[in-house]
Design a protein around this motif. Structure first.
Motif, mmCIF file in Angstrom:
data_model
loop_
_atom_site.group_PDB
_atom_site.id
_atom_site.type_symbol
_atom_site.label_atom_id
_atom_site.label_comp_id
_atom_site.label_asym_id
_atom_site.label_seq_id
_atom_site.Cartn_x
_atom_site.Cartn_y
_atom_site.Cartn_z
ATOM 1 N N ARG B 16 0.851 -1.203 0.000
ATOM 2 C CA ARG B 16 0.000 0.000 0.000
ATOM 3 C C ARG B 16 0.878 1.240 0.000
ATOM 4 O O ARG B 16 2.005 1.222 0.494
ATOM 5 C CB ARG B 16 -0.882 -0.001 1.254
ATOM 6 N N LEU B 17 0.336 2.340 -0.491
ATOM 7 C CA LEU B 17 1.080 3.592 -0.485
ATOM 8 C C LEU B 17 0.742 4.392 0.758
ATOM 9 O O LEU B 17 -0.246 5.114 0.809
ATOM 10 C CB LEU B 17 0.746 4.414 -1.736
ATOM 11 N N THR B 18 1.530 4.272 1.774
ATOM 12 C CA THR B 18 1.251 5.012 3.006
ATOM 13 C C THR B 18 2.172 6.222 3.115
ATOM 14 O O THR B 18 3.291 6.212 2.588
ATOM 15 C CB THR B 18 1.465 4.122 4.245
ATOM 16 N N GLY B 19 1.686 7.241 3.797
ATOM 17 C CA GLY B 19 2.469 8.461 3.963
ATOM 18 C C GLY B 19 3.753 8.204 4.716
ATOM 19 O O GLY B 19 4.791 8.799 4.419
ATOM 20 N N LYS B 20 3.677 7.313 5.679
ATOM 21 C CA LYS B 20 4.876 7.047 6.474
ATOM 22 C C LYS B 20 5.973 6.419 5.633
ATOM 23 O O LYS B 20 7.137 6.784 5.738
ATOM 24 C CB LYS B 20 4.512 6.153 7.664
ATOM 25 N N ARG B 21 5.569 5.476 4.799
ATOM 26 C CA ARG B 21 6.550 4.836 3.936
ATOM 27 C C ARG B 21 7.138 5.856 2.961
ATOM 28 O O ARG B 21 8.354 5.864 2.720
ATOM 29 C CB ARG B 21 5.895 3.691 3.169
ATOM 30 N N ARG B 22 6.256 6.710 2.443
ATOM 31 C CA ARG B 22 6.728 7.742 1.515
ATOM 32 C C ARG B 22 7.754 8.648 2.181
ATOM 33 O O ARG B 22 8.788 8.968 1.590
ATOM 34 C CB ARG B 22 5.526 8.571 1.040
ATOM 35 N N GLU B 23 7.499 9.038 3.425
ATOM 36 C CA GLU B 23 8.430 9.935 4.118
ATOM 37 C C GLU B 23 9.762 9.267 4.393
ATOM 38 O O GLU B 23 10.805 9.910 4.358
ATOM 39 C CB GLU B 23 7.821 10.424 5.440
ATOM 40 N N ILE B 24 9.730 7.983 4.698
ATOM 41 C CA ILE B 24 10.988 7.267 4.903
ATOM 42 C C ILE B 24 11.806 7.302 3.614
ATOM 43 O O ILE B 24 12.994 7.623 3.625
ATOM 44 C CB ILE B 24 10.722 5.805 5.341
ATOM 45 N N LEU B 25 11.150 7.014 2.496
ATOM 46 C CA LEU B 25 11.844 7.064 1.211
ATOM 47 C C LEU B 25 12.351 8.471 0.928
ATOM 48 O O LEU B 25 13.498 8.660 0.519
ATOM 49 C CB LEU B 25 10.901 6.615 0.091
ATOM 50 N N ASP B 26 11.488 9.466 1.134
ATOM 51 C CA ASP B 26 11.886 10.858 0.925
ATOM 52 C C ASP B 26 13.158 11.188 1.685
ATOM 53 O O ASP B 26 14.102 11.732 1.149
ATOM 54 C CB ASP B 26 10.781 11.807 1.419
ATOM 55 N N PHE B 27 13.130 10.827 2.957
ATOM 56 C CA PHE B 27 14.275 11.172 3.798
ATOM 57 C C PHE B 27 15.551 10.497 3.313
ATOM 58 O O PHE B 27 16.612 11.114 3.235
ATOM 59 C CB PHE B 27 13.992 10.787 5.248
ATOM 60 N N LEU B 28 15.441 9.223 2.958
ATOM 61 C CA LEU B 28 16.625 8.502 2.498
ATOM 62 C C LEU B 28 17.112 9.049 1.159
ATOM 63 O O LEU B 28 18.315 9.146 0.910
ATOM 64 C CB LEU B 28 16.322 7.006 2.398
ATOM 65 N N LEU B 29 16.164 9.444 0.308
ATOM 66 C CA LEU B 29 16.570 9.984 -0.994
ATOM 67 C C LEU B 29 17.230 11.349 -0.843
ATOM 68 O O LEU B 29 18.153 11.694 -1.572
ATOM 69 C CB LEU B 29 15.349 10.088 -1.924
ATOM 70 N N ASP B 42 13.297 10.087 14.607
ATOM 71 C CA ASP B 42 13.390 11.447 15.134
ATOM 72 C C ASP B 42 12.941 12.455 14.085
ATOM 73 O O ASP B 42 12.239 13.410 14.390
ATOM 74 C CB ASP B 42 14.837 11.760 15.560
ATOM 75 N N HIS B 43 13.356 12.223 12.855
ATOM 76 C CA HIS B 43 12.939 13.137 11.794
ATOM 77 C C HIS B 43 11.470 12.979 11.447
ATOM 78 O O HIS B 43 10.728 13.953 11.320
ATOM 79 C CB HIS B 43 13.788 12.906 10.544
ATOM 80 N N LEU B 44 11.030 11.732 11.305
ATOM 81 C CA LEU B 44 9.673 11.482 10.823
ATOM 82 C C LEU B 44 8.601 11.885 11.833
ATOM 83 O O LEU B 44 7.460 12.135 11.463
ATOM 84 C CB LEU B 44 9.504 10.011 10.455
ATOM 85 N N ARG B 45 8.972 11.955 13.095
ATOM 86 C CA ARG B 45 7.969 12.317 14.095
ATOM 87 C C ARG B 45 7.554 13.774 13.970
ATOM 88 O O ARG B 45 6.539 14.185 14.547
ATOM 89 C CB ARG B 45 8.485 12.012 15.504
ATOM 90 N N GLU B 46 8.322 14.563 13.229
ATOM 91 C CA GLU B 46 7.887 15.934 12.955
ATOM 92 C C GLU B 46 6.594 15.905 12.137
ATOM 93 O O GLU B 46 5.695 16.697 12.362
ATOM 94 C CB GLU B 46 8.977 16.701 12.180
#
Lengths: 147, 147
Positions: B16-29, B42-46
């Motif tokens: 599924r396309l979840t926002g949390k997964r997207r943010e993890i990818l965003d951050f790593l990219l 720590d970052h994603l909890r913002e």
DNA sequence: TTCGTTGCAAAGGATTTGCAGCGTA
DNA sequence: TACGCTGCAAATCCTTTGCAACGAA
């Protein structure tokens, strides 16, 4: 024997000469490979059935602090230990099955040239991983290709 | 944006396309470096104050299983993650402070010649560790020399 | 006797898992 | 609705630590 030399070194540094510590050194000296704490205790319990894992860890920590052994983790949770190299800089072939190491005298650093601007090189790691002659891959599952 | 590409890939594979997964990818990219699960949360909890560490680990496991990210442990207990390299084989300079990676196109393997008799090479690892231009060593304690 | 060493119990940090509720498709 | 995703609690794995008894010098 070589174990005695290390034990003497330890004694000179204020440590006691215990049988358990001696056996740990013996085992590491006789096995030219990376071993886990679990492997060590499995072997040492033949001589010391009451040996505890904490003692193994404490001795490994002592030996590591004294520069006698090296700790490494091949991207696994569990740490592995071997005798530290006393004679010069080199790298290794490492068997992913049994942890056996084979010395490799080629070092890639001289061929590298300058580091990127602003980068301060501290150390490097070069390891060739695979199966040693005693450990051939299980035929059913082909090992994953990782570059 | 690149994140969408990976999300589409995941969707195609039944995730599924979840926002949390997207943010993890965003951050790593956006961070060309190795990051820990702790740094990620720590970052994603913002964005997701209720995000749990378990979810981070579960997503990292998914991304790892799908070959999208790489896990590595620099002889530390805590694992570090980065986007997997999609374009060819190469090695890295790695900052031991922030985990930043700088590509390195030299590969030591061609210069190596034959492996020892009976040794089957599976993979190799070559990393140059140090401080990147943004992270200079603390002046008081000289870093330990390891060969 | 002194002080390092040990086993036991317990704590610790990183990671995984069972389960029931939630959210995406 | 179906099934993947999530948080919570709890478990697991590896490792370290407090403490009192033990043992080497």
């Amino acid at each position: 024997m070589q174990t005695d030399m290390y034990m003497t070194t330890l004694k000179d540094r204020g440590y006691r000469l215990t049988g358990k510590r001696r056996e740990i050194l013996d085992f590491l000296l006789q096995n030219n490979r990376y071993v886990t704490a679990r492997e060590l205790i499995d072997h040492l319990r033949e001589s010391y059935p009451t040996l505890s894992l904490e003692t193994v860890y404490r001795n490994l920590k002592t030996l590591r602090d004294e520069g006698i052994i090296e700790e490494s983790r091949f991207d696994e949770l569990e740490a592995r230990y071997r005798m530290a190299c006393q004679n010069g800089h080199h790298h290794h072939y490492i068997c992913v099955m049994c942890g056996k190491t084979i010395m490799l005298d080629h070092c890639p650093m001289p061929a590298l040239g300058c580091a990127p601007s602003g980068f301060t090189v501290l150390q490097h790691r070069f390891e060739v991983l695979g199966y040693c002659s005693d450990c051939q891959p299980a035929p059913e599952s082909s090992p994953e290709q990782k570059n």
